[in-house]
Design a protein around this motif. Structure first.
Motif, mmCIF file in Angstrom:
data_model
loop_
_atom_site.group_PDB
_atom_site.id
_atom_site.type_symbol
_atom_site.label_atom_id
_atom_site.label_comp_id
_atom_site.label_asym_id
_atom_site.label_seq_id
_atom_site.Cartn_x
_atom_site.Cartn_y
_atom_site.Cartn_z
ATOM 1 N N TRP A 56 0.861 -1.257 -0.039
ATOM 2 C CA TRP A 56 0.198 0.056 -0.075
ATOM 3 C C TRP A 56 1.082 1.137 -0.031
ATOM 4 C CZ3 TRP A 56 -1.571 -4.049 3.204
ATOM 5 C CH2 TRP A 56 -2.811 -4.708 3.019
ATOM 6 N N THR A 57 0.338 2.294 -0.659
ATOM 7 C CA THR A 57 1.248 3.385 -0.483
ATOM 8 C C THR A 57 1.005 4.207 0.944
ATOM 9 O OG1 THR A 57 -0.658 4.368 -1.739
ATOM 10 C CG2 THR A 57 0.955 4.137 -3.057
ATOM 11 N N ILE A 58 2.239 4.739 1.182
ATOM 12 C CA ILE A 58 2.119 5.571 2.489
ATOM 13 C C ILE A 58 1.392 6.636 2.580
ATOM 14 C CG2 ILE A 58 3.564 6.121 4.389
ATOM 15 C CD1 ILE A 58 5.774 3.765 3.344
ATOM 16 N N SER A 59 0.628 7.014 3.486
ATOM 17 C CA SER A 59 -0.225 8.382 3.575
ATOM 18 C C SER A 59 0.564 9.214 4.664
ATOM 19 C CB SER A 59 -1.705 8.069 3.981
ATOM 20 O OG SER A 59 -1.720 7.324 5.308
ATOM 21 N N ALA A 60 1.451 8.808 5.558
ATOM 22 C CA ALA A 60 2.264 9.764 6.439
ATOM 23 C C ALA A 60 3.223 8.806 6.846
ATOM 24 C CB ALA A 60 1.393 9.998 7.565
ATOM 25 N N SER A 61 4.490 9.549 7.198
ATOM 26 C CA SER A 61 5.549 8.882 7.872
ATOM 27 C C SER A 61 6.510 9.752 8.591
ATOM 28 C CB SER A 61 6.528 8.275 6.581
ATOM 29 O OG SER A 61 6.978 8.952 5.973
ATOM 30 N N PHE A 64 7.151 6.705 -7.110
ATOM 31 C CA PHE A 64 6.174 7.709 -7.315
ATOM 32 C C PHE A 64 6.200 8.871 -6.036
ATOM 33 C CE2 PHE A 64 1.667 9.212 -6.771
ATOM 34 C CZ PHE A 64 1.296 9.503 -8.004
ATOM 35 N N SER A 65 7.234 9.682 -6.379
ATOM 36 C CA SER A 65 7.615 10.688 -5.472
ATOM 37 C C SER A 65 7.880 12.123 -5.758
ATOM 38 C CB SER A 65 8.989 10.054 -4.649
ATOM 39 O OG SER A 65 9.989 10.040 -5.683
ATOM 40 N N LEU A 66 7.971 13.073 -4.965
ATOM 41 C CA LEU A 66 7.958 14.351 -5.315
ATOM 42 C C LEU A 66 9.417 14.618 -6.310
ATOM 43 C CD1 LEU A 66 6.970 16.229 -2.273
ATOM 44 C CD2 LEU A 66 5.713 16.570 -4.171
ATOM 45 N N PRO A 67 9.515 15.399 -7.238
ATOM 46 C CA PRO A 67 10.485 15.749 -7.837
ATOM 47 C C PRO A 67 11.487 16.586 -6.873
ATOM 48 C CG PRO A 67 8.765 17.212 -8.446
ATOM 49 C CD PRO A 67 8.170 16.114 -7.628
ATOM 50 N N PRO A 68 12.888 16.409 -7.099
ATOM 51 C CA PRO A 68 13.827 17.168 -6.101
ATOM 52 C C PRO A 68 13.595 18.639 -6.446
ATOM 53 C CG PRO A 68 14.829 16.256 -8.184
ATOM 54 C CD PRO A 68 13.482 15.544 -8.195
ATOM 55 N N PRO A 69 13.762 19.670 -5.290
ATOM 56 C CA PRO A 69 13.403 20.881 -5.469
ATOM 57 C C PRO A 69 14.597 21.510 -6.437
ATOM 58 C CG PRO A 69 14.600 20.249 -3.144
ATOM 59 C CD PRO A 69 14.322 19.071 -4.033
ATOM 60 N N GLY A 98 -6.736 6.598 -4.196
ATOM 61 C CA GLY A 98 -5.653 6.974 -4.983
ATOM 62 C C GLY A 98 -5.003 8.579 -4.426
ATOM 63 N N ILE A 99 -5.976 8.720 -3.476
ATOM 64 C CA ILE A 99 -5.449 10.178 -2.987
ATOM 65 C C ILE A 99 -4.175 10.042 -2.109
ATOM 66 C CG2 ILE A 99 -6.801 10.377 -0.991
ATOM 67 C CD1 ILE A 99 -7.293 12.945 -1.151
ATOM 68 N N THR A 100 -4.007 8.840 -1.593
ATOM 69 C CA THR A 100 -2.977 8.374 -0.390
ATOM 70 C C THR A 100 -1.603 8.815 -0.482
ATOM 71 O OG1 THR A 100 -2.832 6.237 -1.117
ATOM 72 C CG2 THR A 100 -4.333 6.609 0.718
ATOM 73 N N PRO A 101 -1.001 8.683 -1.641
ATOM 74 C CA PRO A 101 0.196 9.016 -1.806
ATOM 75 C C PRO A 101 0.313 10.717 -1.876
ATOM 76 C CG PRO A 101 -0.515 8.345 -4.100
ATOM 77 C CD PRO A 101 -1.257 7.848 -2.931
ATOM 78 N N PHE A 102 -0.698 11.358 -2.315
ATOM 79 C CA PHE A 102 -0.561 12.723 -2.408
ATOM 80 C C PHE A 102 -0.554 13.276 -0.855
ATOM 81 C CE2 PHE A 102 -2.655 11.614 -6.419
ATOM 82 C CZ PHE A 102 -1.307 11.931 -7.125
ATOM 83 N N LEU A 103 -1.522 12.805 0.055
ATOM 84 C CA LEU A 103 -1.275 13.016 1.412
ATOM 85 C C LEU A 103 0.059 13.221 2.030
ATOM 86 C CD1 LEU A 103 -4.523 11.018 2.821
ATOM 87 C CD2 LEU A 103 -4.216 13.417 1.857
ATOM 88 N N SER A 104 0.820 12.077 1.614
ATOM 89 C CA SER A 104 2.062 12.023 2.161
ATOM 90 C C SER A 104 2.911 13.150 1.382
ATOM 91 C CB SER A 104 2.868 10.698 1.734
ATOM 92 O OG SER A 104 4.129 10.466 2.135
ATOM 93 N N MET A 105 2.945 13.469 0.302
ATOM 94 C CA MET A 105 3.590 14.356 -0.424
ATOM 95 C C MET A 105 3.216 15.767 0.093
ATOM 96 S SD MET A 105 3.121 13.551 -4.417
ATOM 97 C CE MET A 105 3.985 11.997 -4.842
ATOM 98 N N LEU A 106 1.911 16.344 0.464
ATOM 99 C CA LEU A 106 1.485 17.264 1.006
ATOM 100 C C LEU A 106 2.021 17.407 2.463
ATOM 101 C CD1 LEU A 106 -2.255 17.482 -0.113
ATOM 102 C CD2 LEU A 106 -0.454 19.241 -0.560
ATOM 103 N N ARG A 107 2.172 16.507 3.411
ATOM 104 C CA ARG A 107 2.706 16.590 4.578
ATOM 105 C C ARG A 107 4.236 16.938 4.468
ATOM 106 N NH1 ARG A 107 -1.251 12.189 5.729
ATOM 107 N NH2 ARG A 107 -2.690 13.027 7.476
ATOM 108 N N ALA A 108 4.801 16.159 3.600
ATOM 109 C CA ALA A 108 6.210 16.555 3.379
ATOM 110 C C ALA A 108 6.502 17.890 3.065
ATOM 111 C CB ALA A 108 6.854 15.466 2.225
ATOM 112 N N LEU A 109 5.791 18.414 2.136
ATOM 113 C CA LEU A 109 5.895 19.845 1.750
ATOM 114 C C LEU A 109 5.641 20.735 3.031
ATOM 115 C CD1 LEU A 109 4.263 19.778 -1.955
ATOM 116 C CD2 LEU A 109 6.538 20.252 -1.268
ATOM 117 N N LYS A 110 4.751 20.438 3.725
ATOM 118 C CA LYS A 110 4.483 21.439 4.880
ATOM 119 C C LYS A 110 5.658 21.490 6.051
ATOM 120 C CE LYS A 110 0.935 19.959 7.184
ATOM 121 N NZ LYS A 110 -0.166 18.962 8.124
#
Length: 613
Positions: free
Chosen positions: A418-423, A470-475, A491-503
């Motif tokens: 499963w894709t990770i929604s938070a870590s 399936f991950s964020l591109p480097p800054p 399918g929203i789950t990986p985007f939840l993880s990405m948004l938390r990382a951006l925060k």
């Protein structure tokens, strides 16, 4: 009965597969007959071709495809001539290995398969007659059968065939003795990866002390699966890996490899008639060695073939899959398992690594977030997936040969991704939907009905590793990253993880995100999105287009609702110069990709999470 027991290689494979304690397996050799029933000759005559194994002058096995003249099956192709002998009259072509390997008194093995009904029968013995005529284009082979057995049909993909007498065979590529550093041509690798069937030839060379009890012999078998079930290493361009699926547990083919490490793989394109013949050095791989090679195939063995020779013939087979028909895949075939080298971002944990199921956040009766604690530090890129084994919770599945009511259960190793929604450093969360009648989600959703804090239950699951690219591109310093995220339902789950990382990102990156979310459950998913998207506007611009039939006040700035499905017309209005990410069910992905294609966006420009591990 044809056999006196299991030979040394078969005994060894049974030991490595933990079958020695099963008395049923130990007596299965009695099922092999030393004479072919005349009735089976009629069966073989109805087969559209006969794959056989023979040996070249160096002892390497080669598979050949013996086909009837003009593609017409019947007694003129294979007939019983008494004394447990079959006469095969076959049309052959330039490049066919049996032209080089054939001779009287040679060992030979074959497998008759009637693809429309999935019936099959294995035969082995020796040639009492071998004659080539008509310019080496007609073969008459008399075969004395001293080993025969009906065989497991469950991985045969059903096909209908019709004669194709106007074939024009041509050897397109050949190298019978590859040197160090030489590779298979790329088009042949692609040919293998497009195949769902292989004919697997093996040889057993008896040690002198065993020759009377267990004489030397050949084997021919069929292995099937989904297209691409046999993988090819791109590192050396000549090592193939074939996963072993749960079968009848005879293990004769793998037993031969265990004793004599040579084999042949023969692939056929049933629509074009092209045939690829391979021979090489074979090895069975188990346990951690197998896991390092093909991480997600953890239940059974792998067999590798290091190719030492090949021949590729175009337009050869005088029978073809009936035009306008498709192969009917076996329901028993498990998902494709990739080599470790193929899966970008795959990180394997240590053997026997465990994680604790610490709590459950229930969002609805069918959607929940499950939190896991790791005793060792985690390195997870936002958007990646966790691979877990549930055997510790549910127990090791019991062996079953066939399971008509639930074919997928036969090869179910209870490993899921499963894709990770938070870590965080020592914790990760999986937000998932319960699958109706799902073995895994049914079990853990039952726990959610009991309590939120599950740490008191001390439930530990096997943690196989982290996977996915399936991950964020480097800054990029000094510039803004523009992203288009398209999610269908869970399918929203990986985007939840990405948004938390951006925060939490303090790199100074600036990101402009346009998200398209299609869901029937906005009341569940939008709050999860709001929690994850609570980010400062100077770092991230975020706008949402919510496609749902249920009205939902999103609470997000720059959010728009659409009471319909995402369609081509809407995609036309979107800025598509952004880096596009897509995650959802296969039908949703297909619809979006088709819409993007109409807008001039190629699928190669879209980053997708496959969910196939």
């Amino acid at each position: 009965m044809a056999l006196n027991g299991w030979h040394v290689g078969e005994r060894e494979i049974h030991r490595k597969m933990n079958y020695l304690g099963d008395p049923a397996v130990q007596s299965m050799f009695t099922w092999v007959s030393d004479e072919i029933d005349p009735g089976y000759a009629q069966f073989h005559a109805q087969c559209h071709f006969l794959p056989v194994t023979t040996l070249d002058s160096t002892g390497r096995p080669w598979g050949s495809i013996l086909a009837p003249q003009g593609g017409e099956t019947g007694s003129k192709f294979i007939r019983y001539i008494g004394g447990s002998r079959l006469r095969v009259t076959a049309e052959i072509w330039e490049g066919e290995p049996i032209i080089r390997t054939g001779k009287k008194n040679m060992l030979v093995a074959g497998i008759g398969i009637h693809f429309p009904t999935r019936m099959r029968n294995k035969i082995a013995g020796y040639a009492t007659g071998y004659t080539l005529s008509q310019g080496d284009r007609l073969l008459e082979l008399d075969m004395r059968v001293n080993e025969t057995i009906g065989n497991c049909p469950k991985y045969i993909n059903i096909r209908k065939f019709t004669p194709h007498p106007n074939s024009h065979p041509k050897v397109a590529a050949e190298n019978l003795d590859l040197k160090e550093g030489e590779r298979l041509p790329e088009n042949l690798i692609d040919f293998i990866l497009e195949s769902d069937t292989v004919f697997f030839g093996t040889t057993y060379v008896a040690p002198a002390k065993d020759a009377d009890m267990f004489p030397s012999h050949l084997g021919m078998n069929q292995r099937g699966g989904r297209k691409g079930f046999i993988r090819v290493s791109r590192k050396d361009g000549r090592t193939l890996a074939m996963p072993d699926y749960s079968g009848n547990r005879f293990m004769t083919s793998l037993g031969n490899v265990e004793a004599t490490s040579l084999a042949s793989f023969t692939f056929v394109n049933f629509e074009t008639g092209a045939v690829l013949y391979l021979t090489g050095v074979a090895e069975n791989v188990f346990g951690e060695d197998a896991r390092r090679l093909m991480p997600m195939h953890s239940k059974n063995a792998l067999t590798t073939l290091f190719v030492t020779g090949y021949t590729f013939v175009l337009d050869a087979l005088p029978v073809r899959q009936t035009r306008g028909t498709r192969a009917e895949p076996s329901l028993y075939s498990p998902p494709i398992r990739f080599l470790a080298e193929e899966k970008a971002g795959l990180t394997l944990e240590k053997p026997n690594q465990m994680v604790l199921l610490s709590r459950i956040d229930l969002h609805s009766p069918t959607i929940a977030t499950f939190w896991f604690k790791s005793p060792t530090p985690l390195t997870i890129k936002p958007g990646q997936a966790a691979i877990l084994s549930f055997t510790g919770l549910l127990g090791q599945p019991r062996y079953a040969h066939m399971a008509e009511s639930n074919p997928k259960s036969v090869n179910d190793d209870l490993v899921r991704t499963w894709t990770i929604s938070a870590s965080s450093t020592h914790e990760f969360a999986l937000t998932m939907r319960e699958i109706p009648r799902g073995v895994i989600t049914g079990a853990i959703f039952n726990l959610s009905q009991l309590l939120v804090d599950t740490s008191v239950l001390d439930i530990h699951l096997g943690f196989i590793g982290i996977s996915g690219s399936f991950s964020l591109p480097p800054p990029v310093t000094g510039s803004e990253t523009k992203l288009l995220w398209i999610a269908g339902g869970i399918g929203i789950t990986p985007f939840l993880s990405m948004l938390r990382a951006l925060k939490e990102d303090d790199s100074g990156r600036r990101t402009d995100i346009h998200m398209i979310l299609s869901t029937r459950e906005p009341d569940v998913l939008v709050p999860l999105l709001m929690e994850a998207a609570d980010i400062s506007s100077d770092k991230v611009k975020f706008e949402l287009d919510l496609f749902t039939t249920k009205s939902q006040a999103s609470g997000l700035i720059n959010a728009r609702e659409h009471p319909k499905r995402v369609d081509y017309k809407f995609l036309q209005s979107v800025e598509l110069e952004r880096k596009i990410y897509l995650c959802g069910s296969k039908p949703f992905e297909k619809t979006i990709l088709e819409g993007l294609a109409k807008c001039g966006v190629d699928s190669d420009q879209v980053t997708m999470e496959s969910f196939s591990y």
